[in-house]
Design a protein around this motif. Sequence first.
Motif, PDB file in Angstrom:
ATOM      1  N   ALA B   9       1.002  -1.189  -0.022  1.00  0.00           N
ATOM      2  CA  ALA B   9      -0.032  -0.132   0.131  1.00  0.00           C
ATOM      3  C   ALA B   9       0.826   1.241  -0.085  1.00  0.00           C
ATOM      4  CB  ALA B   9      -1.047   0.047   1.136  1.00  0.00           C
ATOM      5  N   TYR B  18      -2.238   8.773  -3.054  1.00  0.00           N
ATOM      6  CA  TYR B  18      -3.319   7.831  -2.213  1.00  0.00           C
ATOM      7  C   TYR B  18      -4.538   7.713  -3.111  1.00  0.00           C
ATOM      8  CZ  TYR B  18      -6.639   6.758   1.530  1.00  0.00           C
ATOM      9  OH  TYR B  18      -7.517   6.277   2.186  1.00  0.00           O
ATOM     10  N   THR B  21      -4.879   5.011  -5.810  1.00  0.00           N
ATOM     11  CA  THR B  21      -4.330   3.783  -5.453  1.00  0.00           C
ATOM     12  C   THR B  21      -5.805   3.157  -5.029  1.00  0.00           C
ATOM     13  OG1 THR B  21      -2.089   4.299  -5.056  1.00  0.00           O
ATOM     14  CG2 THR B  21      -3.129   2.106  -4.210  1.00  0.00           C
ATOM     15  N   VAL B  23      -7.726  -0.355  -3.589  1.00  0.00           N
ATOM     16  CA  VAL B  23      -7.563  -1.817  -2.843  1.00  0.00           C
ATOM     17  C   VAL B  23      -7.152  -2.779  -3.724  1.00  0.00           C
ATOM     18  CG1 VAL B  23      -8.473  -3.509  -1.317  1.00  0.00           C
ATOM     19  CG2 VAL B  23      -9.034  -0.857  -0.822  1.00  0.00           C
ATOM     20  N   ILE B  26      -3.642  -2.523  -4.611  1.00  0.00           N
ATOM     21  CA  ILE B  26      -2.901  -3.093  -3.349  1.00  0.00           C
ATOM     22  C   ILE B  26      -2.565  -4.727  -3.391  1.00  0.00           C
ATOM     23  CG2 ILE B  26      -2.623  -3.014  -0.847  1.00  0.00           C
ATOM     24  CD1 ILE B  26      -4.016  -0.166  -0.973  1.00  0.00           C
ATOM     25  N   PHE B  37      -7.459  -8.587   2.220  1.00  0.00           N
ATOM     26  CA  PHE B  37      -7.026  -7.236   2.727  1.00  0.00           C
ATOM     27  C   PHE B  37      -8.201  -6.821   3.685  1.00  0.00           C
ATOM     28  CE2 PHE B  37      -7.927  -2.578   2.461  1.00  0.00           C
ATOM     29  CZ  PHE B  37      -6.559  -2.047   2.422  1.00  0.00           C
ATOM     30  N   LYS B  44      -9.514   1.274   3.224  1.00  0.00           N
ATOM     31  CA  LYS B  44      -8.009   1.816   2.638  1.00  0.00           C
ATOM     32  C   LYS B  44      -7.452   2.498   3.607  1.00  0.00           C
ATOM     33  CE  LYS B  44      -7.645   4.682  -0.798  1.00  0.00           C
ATOM     34  NZ  LYS B  44      -7.637   5.181  -2.301  1.00  0.00           N
ATOM     35  N   VAL B  47      -5.311   0.994   6.523  1.00  0.00           N
ATOM     36  CA  VAL B  47      -3.964   0.620   5.848  1.00  0.00           C
ATOM     37  C   VAL B  47      -2.837   1.300   6.162  1.00  0.00           C
ATOM     38  CG1 VAL B  47      -3.703   0.878   3.606  1.00  0.00           C
ATOM     39  CG2 VAL B  47      -2.809  -1.166   4.512  1.00  0.00           C
TER      40      VAL B  47
END
Lengths: 231, 231
Positions: B9, B18, B21, B23, B26, B37, B44, B47
Motif C-alpha cells: 500500500a 493515495y 491507489t 484496494v 494493493i 485485505f 483503505k 492500512v
Amino acid sequence: MRDALVAAAFRLFLERGYEQTTVDDIVALAGVGRRSFFRYFPSKEDVVFPDHEQCLDEMTAFLAAGAADDDPVRRVCDAARLVVRMYAENPAFSVQRYHLTKKVPGLRAYELSVVWRYERALAGYLRTRFAGLRDGGLRADVIAAAVVAAHNNALRSWLRSDGKGDAEAAVDHALGQVQAAFGATPVPPAAEGPEDVVVVVTRRGAPLWRVVQELESALGRGWDETPRPRF
Amino acid sequence: MRDALVAAAFRLFLERGYEQTTVDDIVALAGVGRRSFFRYFPSKEDVVFPDHEQCLDEMTAFLAAGAADDDPVRRVCDAARLVVRMYAENPAFSVQRYHLTKKVPGLRAYELSVVWRYERALAGYLRTRFAGLRDGGLRADVIAAAVVAAHNNALRSWLRSDGKGDAEAAVDHALGQVQAAFGATPVPPAAEGPEDVVVVVTRRGAPLWRVVQELESALGRGWDETPRPRF
C-alpha cells in the motif's frame, strides 16, 4: 434562503434520519434548486454546522485585534467564549444538532475537524504571543488544547442537560480553571501602589497543584476576576 | 501478510498518490485477494494507520493496570509514551505516513478521530481517578487534552525533522511541562524525614506562572524527576 435550507434540512434529519435525507429532499422541502443549496453549503454535512465558518472568522478577527499587552491566556479564553455564545443563542437548535451528531459518525468526524480548526486558531495566536519564549510553541499548543477541552466540557454538559441553565456561565467557570492554571492578569504598573508581597510556606513534598491552590487562596480574590481555581 | 499489505500500500501511495491507489491495486501488488485485505483492514484508510488499534488497546490495558496510589497525571503521561514509542520504532515509515497524511484531507480526518480516541482513553482513566473531586470531570478532560497536545507537539517536531533525534526524549520533555503544571509526585511518607519547608515571597501582582516558576526553582530538582518546568 440560507435559514430556510437549514430549517428544512433539520426537519428532514429528525423525521427520516440524516443518512436517509438527500440534498434533493432538502431543496424540495425548501422550495429552491440544488444550485441554491450548494451556493450556501459545500456539502450536506455543512448544513448541520451552518455557523462555524462565521464563528471561526470572528474568532480569528478577535484574536488579530488583540493589544500587545493583553494577557494571552485571557485573550484565548475570551475567544473561546464566542463559540459558546453561538450555541447559547439558539439552545433548541444546538441540542437537536448535538443529538444528531452523536448518532452519525460522519458528523462526529466533521465536528472534530471544526474543533481542530478552533484549536489551531487559538494556538496560532498564542505562538505569536509566546514567540521567543523557551518552549513557546509547546506552551501555546498545550494551553490552546486546555482551553478547548474546558470549553467543550462545559458545553457538552449544557447540551446533555437539553440546554437548561446558563451555558456561558458554565463555560466561564471551566475557563476560569484554565486561566488559574496557566494564565495571569498583567502585572499592574508599579506607580499604582506600594509593592504588596505574599508569603507562602509549604512542605517540599507537597503536590504542586496544592501549593498553587494555597498560593491562589493567599493571593485572594483581588488576584484575578476569574472564579477561584480548584485545579 | 498484514505487513506485506502495508508495504504494498505504501509503495503505491508514494508512487501514484493515495487517491489514485485502489484496494485492488494493493492486493495485486501484494499477491493476495481482496478478502485478505479486508480481513486485516476495514478500509483503505486503515492500512495507513495499521498500529493504532493495537496501541489503543495497549494504552487501555496499561491504564486499567494502574495501582490506586499511582500519581494519575504521571500515569497518563506514561500511557502517552506508548504512542511515541510506536512511532519511534519505525522512523522511516512514520515520516512517510506523516507526509502522506498532510496531503490527504480524508487521512487527516481519520487521524483526528484516532487522536480523539487516545484522548478519551486518558480522560476516562482520569475521570475515574478524580471521581468525587469537585470539577473532577473538567480536570480530567483538561489534563487529557494537555497531555495529548504536548505529546503531539513533540511528535510533530520529530516528524518534521524527518525522524532525526530522539522522539521519546522530546516527548518526555514536553510531558514534563504538563506534569509540572498539573501533576505531582505522591507526598512522601512523613516517616522518611523531618518536614522540609519552602518559603516563597512574591509580589501580589506577579503572573501566576511566574510564581509557579519561582516556586519550582525554590523546590529544586528533588521535587520531581521531570525536566525543570518552563510554563
